[in-house]
Design an enzyme around this catalytic site. Sequence first.
Site, short mmCIF file in Angstrom:
data_model
loop_
_atom_site.label_atom_id
_atom_site.label_comp_id
_atom_site.label_asym_id
_atom_site.label_seq_id
_atom_site.Cartn_x
_atom_site.Cartn_y
_atom_site.Cartn_z
CG ASP A 193 54.21 -5.19 83.85
OD1 ASP A 193 53.49 -5.95 83.15
OD2 ASP A 193 54.24 -3.96 83.69
CB VAL A 194 52.25 -10.75 82.90
CG1 VAL A 194 52.10 -11.49 84.21
CG2 VAL A 194 51.03 -9.88 82.61
CE1 TYR B 166 39.31 -7.34 80.04
CE2 TYR B 166 37.30 -8.07 78.95
CZ TYR B 166 38.22 -8.18 79.99
OH TYR B 166 38.05 -9.16 80.94
CE LYS C 37 40.44 -10.95 79.19
NZ LYS C 37 41.32 -11.73 80.08
CG ASN D 148 43.73 -13.95 87.03
OD1 ASN D 148 42.53 -14.06 86.81
ND2 ASN D 148 44.23 -12.96 87.77
C1 BGC Z 1 35.00 -7.85 82.27
C2 BGC Z 1 34.00 -7.28 83.26
C3 BGC Z 1 32.59 -7.55 82.77
C4 BGC Z 1 32.40 -8.99 82.36
C5 BGC Z 1 31.05 -9.24 81.73
C6 BGC Z 1 34.69 -9.29 82.04
O1 BGC Z 1 35.63 -9.89 81.21
O2 BGC Z 1 36.32 -7.67 82.79
O3 BGC Z 1 34.21 -5.89 83.42
O4 BGC Z 1 31.67 -7.23 83.80
O5 BGC Z 1 33.41 -9.38 81.47
O6 BGC Z 1 30.71 -8.28 80.75
#
Ligand code: BGC
Length: 268
Positions: free
Chosen positions: A66-67, A166, A170, A93
Amino acid sequence: MDDQPLKGQKALVTGASSGIGEGVARALGAAGAAVVVNYVAKPEAAAKIVEEIRGNGVDAVAIRGDVSKELEVEAMFAEMERTWGGIDILVNNAGLQRDAPVTEMTLEQWNTVLGVNLTGVFLCSRAAARSMIRRGTRHPISRAAGKIICISSVHEVIPWAGHVNYAASKGGVGMFMKSLAQELAPHRIRVNSVAPGAIMTPINREAWDTPGALEKLLKLIPYGRIGLPEDIGKVVAFLASDAADYIHGQTIYVDGGMTLYPEFAHGG
Ligand code: BGC
């Protein structure tokens, strides 16, 4: 062009038992690299991918870890060091989503996403950098002493309502990657990111597995098709190769134009 530009190199791909990671692991194997297929929950899937990669005449092995957990990451890199004597290519990744409106998002959902998507990138990059620096710059099979590639997302720059954890992770990967590139350049370790758009994998199944959903998704993709894991794998293999030796500290968007503000094609 050399059809096995990564011949003799040793790669580790995190989260490689499905989706984009699987595509990347296969592409690196096809380019001649030996590949560690890291997985966390699907040993059978990882074993199958290992078998198929070996079909290229290269070595491959599955290692669980598990990273987001420091001890598991350290154990995984120690095992790779013992088995293959080092690492040439790390592909960060492993990633996941735990979506919720911000008012309903639990701390656990926040921490899980940041833990895997950002802390995991830190822990694996640290372990790889230590190993690459230890070995030093005299490295006969590649111009760089090592390559670190992060799989980011278009959501490194596109805000995403309902997914603040999320998108924040990123965005963090973007600045982590650039700072790391600056820091590791004197060691001749190249650091870059690939930022995929919508790629057909389990993480976004809801967005493509009904005709209605797919039609809606395609409105966001000027190039008019959903991406496939191999679209990302090929770019990662290129970035890891000496053909990309002067690319450093960059995020390459592989998204069919998703970052082109598609709504503005007919408005504004
Ligand atoms: C997400 C996906 C999404 C895509 C474009 C990705 O980083 O994990 O769920 O479809 O971005 O929005």
